[in-house]
Enzyme design. Structure first.
Site, PDB file in Angstrom:
ATOM      1  N   LYS A 189       6.414   8.471   9.738  1.00  0.00           N
ATOM      2  CA  LYS A 189       5.295   8.624   9.652  1.00  0.00           C
ATOM      3  C   LYS A 189       3.893   7.863   9.882  1.00  0.00           C
ATOM      4  CE  LYS A 189       5.884  13.128   8.392  1.00  0.00           C
ATOM      5  NZ  LYS A 189       5.838  14.303   7.389  1.00  0.00           N
ATOM      6  N   TYR A 192      -7.555  18.123  -9.651  1.00  0.00           N
ATOM      7  CA  TYR A 192      -7.872  16.703  -8.886  1.00  0.00           C
ATOM      8  C   TYR A 192      -8.887  15.951  -9.919  1.00  0.00           C
ATOM      9  CZ  TYR A 192      -9.605  13.824  -5.457  1.00  0.00           C
ATOM     10  OH  TYR A 192      -9.350  12.605  -4.579  1.00  0.00           O
ATOM     11  N   ASN A 219      -2.343   3.716  -3.269  1.00  0.00           N
ATOM     12  CA  ASN A 219      -3.343   5.238  -2.442  1.00  0.00           C
ATOM     13  C   ASN A 219      -3.002   6.435  -2.680  1.00  0.00           C
ATOM     14  OD1 ASN A 219      -5.100   6.009  -0.248  1.00  0.00           O
ATOM     15  ND2 ASN A 219      -2.891   5.839   0.769  1.00  0.00           N
ATOM     16  N   ILE A 227       0.790  -1.362   0.223  1.00  0.00           N
ATOM     17  CA  ILE A 227       0.369   0.155  -0.019  1.00  0.00           C
ATOM     18  C   ILE A 227       0.876   1.354  -0.134  1.00  0.00           C
ATOM     19  CG2 ILE A 227      -2.021   1.280   1.371  1.00  0.00           C
ATOM     20  CD1 ILE A 227      -2.417  -1.643   2.517  1.00  0.00           C
ATOM     21  N   LYS A 279      -7.839  11.761 -11.433  1.00  0.00           N
ATOM     22  CA  LYS A 279      -8.412  10.348 -11.016  1.00  0.00           C
ATOM     23  C   LYS A 279      -9.428  10.084 -11.616  1.00  0.00           C
ATOM     24  CE  LYS A 279      -7.151  10.958  -6.157  1.00  0.00           C
ATOM     25  NZ  LYS A 279      -6.551   9.198  -6.031  1.00  0.00           N
TER      26      LYS A 279
END
Length: 288
Positions: A42, A151, A87, A10, A155
């Protein structure tokens, strides 16, 4: 020795984000998780402490970083990968007339070209495993949300390509899913840098409204990252392929979007993002 569990890689697994939530749920469900982050510090404590998680320093915009990740995964799995979940992504809120072209290209690099690069690099491992590719797109791929055209377009490109790859890769034994994600509460807007609106903009009078969107209000009615990840896990395990709507209110939204005429769909968009209302208010102020 190759890991005994099913495997998933991922990207973008920062704590508090969708990727972090996905990683924790797939770990909980018995997968060995390869968690990709530009900065592994993180990652959540859950991922950091688990022996069934491999943290990868992975920058999806750098070819050498992807190559290194392929080598690491190959070594640990014997050359197989059950699931690749792309992702990583970014957002940009600004009217299309005002978006710097370079910023728009960067958006496409991250949201479209990076998943392409990851898929090409990991294809041999996925084919060997007869695995699955999951690309995290957005309902914005079909819903024309104002102020987010770059954006939305990036997508939409990923969603359309994913549905084509579904056909191309099926004969090779690889399944492809495109998640039309909506309504998830994340920390995506925390410390996010706004792109300033130029004073020459046709939308200068509603700049406060535009800047206000960066407070995360579009996620206010969303589900948690854990709830979302549970839904994604269910979809992946169910054997679905193609474009799949997932997130808060996804089922009803999908039904409404394809059933309603465009006028009602525009009203639905306006109820979420009252762009026309703000423009009308600004126009009325000028007349006073």
């Amino acid at each position: 020795m190759a890991v005994a569990r099913k495997t998933i890689l991922i990207t973008g697994c920062t704590v508090g984000g969708i990727g972090g939530g996905l990683a924790e749920v797939f770990l909980e469900k018995g997968y060995h998780v390869f968690a990709g982050l530009r900065n592994p510090s993180k990652a959540s404590p859950t991922l950091t402490k688990s022996s069934h998680v491999t943290l990868l320093t992975l920058d999806v915009l750098r070819a050498e970083s992807i190559t290194s990740a392929v080598e690491r995964v190959t070594t640990q799995t014997g050359g197989k990968l059950d699931i690749l979940l792309n992702n990583s992504g970014g957002n940009l809120i600004l009217p299309g007339l005002d978006v710097p072209i370079e910023k728009a290209k960067q958006m496409f690099d991250l949201n479209f070209w990076a998943p392409v690069a990851m898929i090409q690099a990991f294809a041999p491992l996925l084919i060997k495993a007869r695995g699955t590719i999951v690309n995290n797109t957005s309902v914005n791929a079909v819903v024309p949300m104002p102020l987010m055209s770059m954006y939305n377009a990036s997508k939409a490109a990923l969603a359309t390509a994913s549905d084509t790859w579904r056909i191309e890769l099926e004969p090779l034994g690889v399944r492809v899913i495109a998640l039309a994600t909506m309504g998830v509460k994340t920390n995506a807007f925390v410390n996010k840098t706004m792109v300033e609106l130029p004073k020459s903009s046709q939308y200068w009078d509603i700049r406060e409204f535009i800047y206000g969107i960066y407070d995360g209000r579009l996620q206010s009615s969303g589900i948690t990252t854990n709830e979302y990840a549970q839904k994604v896990y269910h979809e992946v395990e169910s054997g679905v392929s193609g474009i799949t709507w997932v997130g808060g209110g996804a089922g009803m939204a999908r039904f409404s979007w394809w059933l309603f005429p465009r006028s009602l769909r525009d009203m639905l968009v306006e109820s979420i993002m009252p762009f026309k209302k703000e423009m009308a208010k600004a126009s009325q102020k000028k007349k006073v």
